[in-house]
Design an enzyme around this catalytic site. Structure first.
Site, PDB file in Angstrom:
ATOM      1  N   ASP A 130       0.786  -1.246   0.000  1.00 31.99           N
ATOM      2  CA  ASP A 130       0.000   0.000   0.000  1.00 31.99           C
ATOM      3  C   ASP A 130       0.819   1.298   0.000  1.00 31.99           C
ATOM      4  O   ASP A 130       0.511   2.230   0.744  1.00 31.99           O
ATOM      5  CB  ASP A 130      -0.956   0.006   1.205  1.00 31.99           C
ATOM      6  N   LYS A 186      -6.916  -5.075  -2.994  1.00 32.73           N
ATOM      7  CA  LYS A 186      -7.715  -5.635  -1.885  1.00 32.73           C
ATOM      8  C   LYS A 186      -8.667  -4.560  -1.380  1.00 32.73           C
ATOM      9  O   LYS A 186      -8.425  -3.362  -1.584  1.00 32.73           O
ATOM     10  CB  LYS A 186      -6.800  -6.101  -0.759  1.00 32.73           C
ATOM     11  N   CYS A 196      -2.154  -2.595   7.573  1.00 36.38           N
ATOM     12  CA  CYS A 196      -2.019  -3.542   6.462  1.00 36.38           C
ATOM     13  C   CYS A 196      -0.700  -4.313   6.467  1.00 36.38           C
ATOM     14  O   CYS A 196      -0.673  -5.467   6.047  1.00 36.38           O
ATOM     15  CB  CYS A 196      -2.279  -2.821   5.147  1.00 36.38           C
TER      16      CYS A 196
HETATM   17  C1  VGL Z   1      -4.796   0.763   5.643  1.00 34.70           C
HETATM   18  C2  VGL Z   1      -6.293   1.818   7.038  1.00 34.70           C
HETATM   19  C3  VGL Z   1      -7.304   1.643   6.112  1.00 34.70           C
HETATM   20  C4  VGL Z   1      -3.392   0.308   5.388  1.00 34.70           C
HETATM   21  C5  VGL Z   1      -5.807   0.573   4.710  1.00 34.70           C
HETATM   22  O1  VGL Z   1      -2.986   0.192   4.211  1.00 34.70           O
HETATM   23  O2  VGL Z   1      -2.650   0.076   6.367  1.00 34.70           O
HETATM   24  N1  VGL Z   1      -5.054   1.370   6.796  1.00 34.70           N
HETATM   25  N2  VGL Z   1      -7.055   1.016   4.959  1.00 34.70           N
END
Ligand code: VGL
Ligand code: ZN
Length: 201
Positions: A14, A100, A150
């Site tokens: 991410d 995802k 994540c």
């Molecule tokens: C994430 C909060 C919400 C992450 C993703 O990538 O850690 N954190 N969605």
């Protein structure tokens, strides 16, 4: 120094604009990991080892958003700048991409809940576990954002899937909604069998 050996893969979680300063859910100093991860991408490319990148990929009315009673501001909405990889990240064409969190009514923090997409964004359907097994991967090195969400979830699944799991501590940053969350996540991961390592580039 990270040993880029056979049967090892790099996982980048991410590294998207919305999780970097200026984004809608910024991880403090999230962009600091870009050069560290870039060096690792270079090393894994040179070593011919698999590189997997995950992305959070939400519809505009995703269940994790505050508008729907979830914990987060809108982030990583498909088709927005926030969804894109950090612009300084140079991604080799041989890397595999996974998305995802695309289901409207279900959140997914772990990259292992993602599916692979092709160069045109088309769904290939392969999971991250399929991809890693297909390439004979036994050891994974985890990097990216956010440590306490994540990265943590992806590392827990990697351990559950039986991979030797290393978390590259200088290649991750956390949100720390509650102070100490990232530190607690790393302790938990270490307790469950993950190794913590510095990339020392
Ligand atoms: C994430 C909060 C919400 C992450 C993703 O990538 O850690 N954190 N969605
Ligand atoms: Zn999300």
């Amino acid at each position: 120094m990270i040993p880029v050996t056979d049967h090892s893969a790099l996982i980048v979680v991410d590294l998207q604009n919305d999780f970097c300063p200026g984004g809608s859910l910024p991880v403090p100093q999230g962009n600091d990991v870009v050069p560290v991860i870039q060096a690792l991408i270079g090393a894994f490319s040179a070593g011919g080892q698999p590189i997997a990148l995950t992305r959070d990929h939400h519809p505009a009315d995703h269940i994790s958003f505050q508008s729907r009673g979830g914990p987060w501001p809108p982030h990583c909405v498909v088709g927005t700048h926030g969804f894109d990889y950090h612009p300084d990240l140079v991604v080799p064409s041989r890397a595999a991409h996974f998305i995802k969190g695309f289901t409207r009514d279900r959140d997914a923090y772990s990259g292992f809940e993602g599916i692979r997409i092709g160069p045109g964004g088309e769904m290939i359907g392969e999971t991250l576990a399929d991809y890693l097994h297909h390439h004979g991967v036994e050891t994974v090195y985890l990097t990216g954002l956010a440590t306490d969400y994540c990265v943590r979830a992806t590392a827990l699944d990697a351990l559950r899937e039986g991979f030797t799991t290393w978390v590259v501590v200088d290649a991750i940053r956390g949100v720390d909604v509650k102070s100490g969350d990232s530190q607690r996540a790393l302790l938990e991961l270490a307790e469950k069998g993950a190794g913590l390592i510095e990339s020392a580039r």
